[in-house]
Scaffold this active site. Structure first.
Site: not given
Ligand code: 2RA
Length: 329
Positions: A126, A239
């Protein structure tokens, strides 16, 4: 019309697959929901149908055209059986991402790579997807010599358990009770943990190596210098990433901002004088990658800074995979 299977249908990404397939009116004849024995028998309502979750077995893929794997250990166990049954596998786990026989695809960046698949197409991590979407217009405009990225990753990256851990800790804190950590190595409420996944070579975590190696593969640019620091933060969804880019060719901030503004999958939200910049609040439940704080890095000749936010369950996983499936239609 396609026959679609979702492996891991009851998890966070599996549930998002259902939502995205419906939102994008993906042409489906049959939708087969697969999960572990523990979830088999559950009924899930989708588009007016009541679908029963079946236990995933090696025989689960007969008649399936595209199998969407949500991630986890099921991929290595069942992906090849799905391919043998005639399905194309789009896998969200890390199992095949660096396999030279498997294309690793972000549709806004390297859609043409789906053309050489041999049965499996890998969905990148991601945080890699979010960064790649933001980097693509800069790469096309001016080439990229080096990337330095720090991430601020939501707890839902660790699945439903990550969300529940943050909620539980905040509630315990508000009641003056002791906070316990199970999903993450330490308390995540009101804390930052500079470790996502296990530590590997050079004391980089697996998440950091994913960002380096997957980005180089997606751009077919093994010499692109990349370094990453990935951090878990007490945010439920989306994120965020601080990205410093050194371009190959001289360009202006205005040219970069213009290229980003025209780029597929990008929303430029960049107006400091009006306090406008990307935040998880804005990017959550959206498919676009939000880019702002676009500015010159005065410490080097061809350096630029970006601040990026993207929904890691949608664009970072489910939507990217469904977009790959759309390329196969
Ligand atoms: C996380 N990218 O953010 C890793 C797995 N989704 O934990």
């Amino acid at each position: 019309m396609s026959n679609i299977a979702i492996v891991g249908a009851t998890g966070a990404v599996g549930q998002e697959f259902l939502k995205i397939l419906a939102e994008r009116n993906f042409p489906i004849n049959e939708l087969r929901l697969l999960a572990t024995k523990r979830s088999a028998g559950k009924e899930i309502s989708w588009q007016g149908q009541n679908l029963e979750v079946q236990e995933t077995t090696h025989e689960s893929f007969k008649g399936i055209d595209i199998a969407l794997f949500a991630g986890g250990s099921g991929s290595t166990e069942y992906a090849h059986s799905a391919v043998k049954s005639g399905a194309v596998v789009i896998d969200n786990s890390s199992a095949f991402r660096l396999d030279p026989e498997v294309p690793l695809v972000v549709p806004e960046v390297n859609p043409e790579d789906v053309l050489w698949h041999k049965g499996i197409i890998a969905n990148p991590n991601c945080s890699t997807i979010i960064m790649a979407v933001a980097l693509k217009p800069i790469y096309d405009l001016a080439g990229i010599r080096r990337v330095v990225v720090s991430t601020y990753q939501a707890v839902s990256g660790a699945g439903r358990e990550g969300i529940e851990e943050l909620e539980t800790q905040v509630k315990a804190w508000s009641r003056g009770e002791e906070l316990t950590a199970n999903v993450f190595p330490y308390q995540i409420a009101f804390n930052l943990i500079p470790r996502i996944d296990v530590f590997q070579d050079g004391d980089y975590t697996k998440e950091e190596w994913k960002m380096v190696l997957e980005t180089q593969k997606i751009f077919h640019a093994p010499s692109m210098a990349i370094t990453a620091t990935t951090v878990r933060v007490p945010v439920f969804r989306s994120h965020s990433e601080s990205i410093n880019v050194e371009t190959e060719r001289l360009v202006s901030v205005a040219e970069i901002r213009e290229a980003l503004g025209k780029a597929a999958g990008v929303i430029v939200d960049d107006d400091p004088s009006n306090d406008r910049y990307p935040m998880p609040w804005l990017s959550s439940d959206k498919d676009e990658v939000y880019v702002g704080r676009i500015r010159k890095d005065f410490s080097i000749v061809q350096g630029f800074n970006l601040w990026v936010a993207g929904d890691q369950i949608r664009k970072g996983a489910a939507t990217n995979a469904v977009q790959i499936a759309e390329l196969l239609l």
